[in-house]
Structures are given as C-alpha cells and as structure tokens.
Design an enzyme around this catalytic site. Sequence first.
Site, PDB file in Angstrom:
ATOM      1  N   LYS A   9       0.822  -1.212   0.000  1.00 45.58           N
ATOM      2  CA  LYS A   9       0.000   0.000   0.000  1.00 45.58           C
ATOM      3  C   LYS A   9       0.862   1.272   0.000  1.00 45.58           C
ATOM      4  O   LYS A   9       2.075   1.209   0.267  1.00 45.58           O
ATOM      5  CB  LYS A   9      -0.946  -0.051   1.205  1.00 45.58           C
ATOM      6  CG  LYS A   9      -1.957  -1.210   1.132  1.00 45.58           C
ATOM      7  CD  LYS A   9      -2.944  -1.164   2.287  1.00 45.58           C
ATOM      8  CE  LYS A   9      -3.934  -2.312   2.205  1.00 45.58           C
ATOM      9  NZ  LYS A   9      -4.946  -2.266   3.304  1.00 45.58           N
ATOM     10  N   TYR A  49     -12.260  -2.631  -3.750  1.00 48.46           N
ATOM     11  CA  TYR A  49     -12.838  -2.571  -2.407  1.00 48.46           C
ATOM     12  C   TYR A  49     -14.373  -2.538  -2.421  1.00 48.46           C
ATOM     13  O   TYR A  49     -14.988  -2.051  -1.471  1.00 48.46           O
ATOM     14  CB  TYR A  49     -12.269  -1.369  -1.641  1.00 48.46           C
ATOM     15  CG  TYR A  49     -10.870  -1.624  -1.093  1.00 48.46           C
ATOM     16  CD1 TYR A  49     -10.613  -2.712  -0.252  1.00 48.46           C
ATOM     17  CD2 TYR A  49      -9.816  -0.770  -1.403  1.00 48.46           C
ATOM     18  CE1 TYR A  49      -9.336  -2.936   0.248  1.00 48.46           C
ATOM     19  CE2 TYR A  49      -8.530  -1.003  -0.901  1.00 48.46           C
ATOM     20  CZ  TYR A  49      -8.302  -2.087  -0.070  1.00 48.46           C
ATOM     21  OH  TYR A  49      -7.034  -2.311   0.436  1.00 48.46           O
ATOM     22  N   ASN A 112      -2.086  -0.001   7.035  1.00 46.04           N
ATOM     23  CA  ASN A 112      -1.672  -1.358   7.425  1.00 46.04           C
ATOM     24  C   ASN A 112      -0.821  -2.084   6.384  1.00 46.04           C
ATOM     25  O   ASN A 112      -0.854  -3.297   6.267  1.00 46.04           O
ATOM     26  CB  ASN A 112      -2.876  -2.190   7.901  1.00 46.04           C
ATOM     27  CG  ASN A 112      -3.839  -2.516   6.784  1.00 46.04           C
ATOM     28  OD1 ASN A 112      -3.681  -2.035   5.659  1.00 46.04           O
ATOM     29  ND2 ASN A 112      -4.830  -3.341   7.078  1.00 46.04           N
ATOM     30  N   HIS A 115      -2.027  -5.403   1.300  1.00 43.47           N
ATOM     31  CA  HIS A 115      -3.263  -6.163   1.082  1.00 43.47           C
ATOM     32  C   HIS A 115      -2.917  -7.568   0.620  1.00 43.47           C
ATOM     33  O   HIS A 115      -1.982  -7.763  -0.147  1.00 43.47           O
ATOM     34  CB  HIS A 115      -4.111  -5.491  -0.010  1.00 43.47           C
ATOM     35  CG  HIS A 115      -5.190  -6.390  -0.541  1.00 43.47           C
ATOM     36  ND1 HIS A 115      -6.430  -6.484   0.059  1.00 43.47           N
ATOM     37  CD2 HIS A 115      -5.203  -7.271  -1.579  1.00 43.47           C
ATOM     38  CE1 HIS A 115      -7.169  -7.375  -0.608  1.00 43.47           C
ATOM     39  NE2 HIS A 115      -6.447  -7.866  -1.615  1.00 43.47           N
ATOM     40  N   GLU A 126      -9.214 -10.823  -8.020  1.00 43.81           N
ATOM     41  CA  GLU A 126      -8.300  -9.689  -7.890  1.00 43.81           C
ATOM     42  C   GLU A 126      -7.144  -9.768  -8.898  1.00 43.81           C
ATOM     43  O   GLU A 126      -6.734  -8.747  -9.452  1.00 43.81           O
ATOM     44  CB  GLU A 126      -7.796  -9.595  -6.439  1.00 43.81           C
ATOM     45  CG  GLU A 126      -8.932  -9.189  -5.493  1.00 43.81           C
ATOM     46  CD  GLU A 126      -8.602  -9.318  -4.005  1.00 43.81           C
ATOM     47  OE1 GLU A 126      -7.464  -9.694  -3.660  1.00 43.81           O
ATOM     48  OE2 GLU A 126      -9.505  -9.030  -3.187  1.00 43.81           O
TER      49      GLU A 126
HETATM   50  P1  DAT Z   1      -7.853  -7.056   5.257  1.00 47.28           P
HETATM   51  O1  DAT Z   1      -7.061  -5.999   4.517  1.00 47.28           O
HETATM   52  O2  DAT Z   1      -7.071  -7.623   6.410  1.00 47.28           O
HETATM   53  O3  DAT Z   1      -8.418  -8.121   4.353  1.00 47.28           O
HETATM   54  P2  DAT Z   1     -10.538  -5.957   5.398  1.00 47.28           P
HETATM   55  O4  DAT Z   1     -10.797  -6.618   4.083  1.00 47.28           O
HETATM   56  O5  DAT Z   1     -11.510  -6.224   6.495  1.00 47.28           O
HETATM   57  O6  DAT Z   1      -9.080  -6.308   5.960  1.00 47.28           O
HETATM   58  O7  DAT Z   1     -10.486  -4.372   5.201  1.00 47.28           O
HETATM   59  C1  DAT Z   1      -9.866  -3.813   4.061  1.00 47.28           C
HETATM   60  C2  DAT Z   1      -9.044  -2.635   4.493  1.00 47.28           C
HETATM   61  O8  DAT Z   1      -9.886  -1.621   5.021  1.00 47.28           O
HETATM   62  C3  DAT Z   1      -8.042  -2.931   5.628  1.00 47.28           C
HETATM   63  O9  DAT Z   1      -6.849  -3.482   5.143  1.00 47.28           O
HETATM   64  C4  DAT Z   1      -7.855  -1.584   6.234  1.00 47.28           C
HETATM   65  C5  DAT Z   1      -9.227  -0.948   6.103  1.00 47.28           C
HETATM   66  N1  DAT Z   1     -10.018  -1.142   7.330  1.00 47.28           N
HETATM   67  C6  DAT Z   1     -10.589  -2.286   7.762  1.00 47.28           C
HETATM   68  N2  DAT Z   1     -11.225  -2.117   8.918  1.00 47.28           N
HETATM   69  C7  DAT Z   1     -11.045  -0.820   9.246  1.00 47.28           C
HETATM   70  C8  DAT Z   1     -11.452   0.008  10.326  1.00 47.28           C
HETATM   71  N3  DAT Z   1     -12.174  -0.472  11.340  1.00 47.28           N
HETATM   72  N4  DAT Z   1     -11.069   1.320  10.314  1.00 47.28           N
HETATM   73  C9  DAT Z   1     -10.339   1.826   9.299  1.00 47.28           C
HETATM   74  N5  DAT Z   1      -9.946   1.107   8.247  1.00 47.28           N
HETATM   75  C10 DAT Z   1     -10.277  -0.188   8.211  1.00 47.28           C
HETATM   76 MG    MG Z   2      -9.847  -8.002   2.836  1.00 52.72          MG
END
Ligand code: DAT
Ligand code: MG
Length: 149
Positions: A9, A49, A112, A115, A126
């Site tokens: 990212k 997303y 974070n 991805h 994807e």
């Molecule tokens: P991952 O990336 O571990 O698959 P996800 O698909 O639940 O997690 O979410 C996609 C992204 O969205 C994640 O990498 C960071 C952001 N995100 C997820 N939960 C969040 C939250 N509670 N607050 C802010 N950003 C968040």
């Molecule tokens: Mg995810």
Amino acid sequence: MERTFLMIKPDAVQRNLIGEIISRIERKGLKLVGGKLMTVPQSLAEAHYAEHTDKPFYKHLISFITSAPVFAMVVEGEDAVHVARHIIGKTNPSEATPGTIRGDLGLTVGRNIIHGSDSVESANKEINLWFNTEELSEYTEPREPWLYE
Ligand code: DAT
Ligand code: MG
C-alpha cells in the site's frame, strides 16, 4: 500450485519498505510471478474494495489507496492465499503478531502496509482485475526441489 494477489500500500511504498516486504515473501518460498508499481485509478480502487462500500471507513480507504503509488504483485506457491495472509498478519497492526509484516512494520489499521486476498475465489478475481495474463510469468526456480517434496 495456487496464486494470490498482494498489494504493497501507499504507506509502505512511501516508507521505502518495498524491498523489506518482497524479501519476506521471497524468503518464505513464495514465487513472484507478476509485479508493478502503479498509481491506482479511482475506478480500480472502487472495484477492488467493492465489498466495503457501506463501511464507515470506505471513503478514507479509497482516498488512501489512490493517494500515492502501490506495488501490486501476484505470487505463487502451495496454499499461497493462506500462507500470504498468515505472514501478513491481522488487519489491525496493533493486534498483529510480531514476526508478521503488519505486526513488525505497522501501527494503525488505516495504514496497514499490505493487502492480501482472503480466499482463492477473491484471489482469482483480484488477479484478473489488476493484471493482464501477459504481465504474469510462468517459470521454474532452482530452489523448488528444496521447498517442495
Ligand atoms: P484485510 O485488509 O485484512 O483483508 P478488510 O478486508 O476487512 O481487511 O479491510 C480492508 C481494508 O480496510 C483494511 O486493510 C484496512 C481498512 N479497514 C478495515 N477495517 C477498518 C477500520 N475499522 N477502520 C479503518 N480502516 C479499516
Ligand atoms: Mg480483505
């Protein structure tokens, strides 16, 4: 062999962590079959997303991911989807286990680092969304007999 989609990212690209992250992926045994630095168009960010459209953090997520270049990758290996998620660690870096990419390199959920596809089905989706077939290479690595029985 399984393939998964990974994307370093904007935060990690700006923090010059591309090498560190790819090094971990290589050392684990996963094979890089595609990779490119790119600025993500709005439409691609939204398609990637799509499952999060209704989440409160969606807008921030899209503006973050389009704010600076990312490094998109396809990696291959046995159980690649699960293995990659495992070395990436939990979504929130503050809870991710030390030793994982997010656990070692990140601090907050909105930044974070990387991805990784969460299932074989989303990996296939994807990979098709981010890469053309001619951007992916099929090749054999000399280390393979030392990684697989
Ligand atoms: P991952 O990336 O571990 O698959 P996800 O698909 O639940 O997690 O979410 C996609 C992204 O969205 C994640 O990498 C960071 C952001 N995100 C997820 N939960 C969040 C939250 N509670 N607050 C802010 N950003 C968040
Ligand atoms: Mg995810």
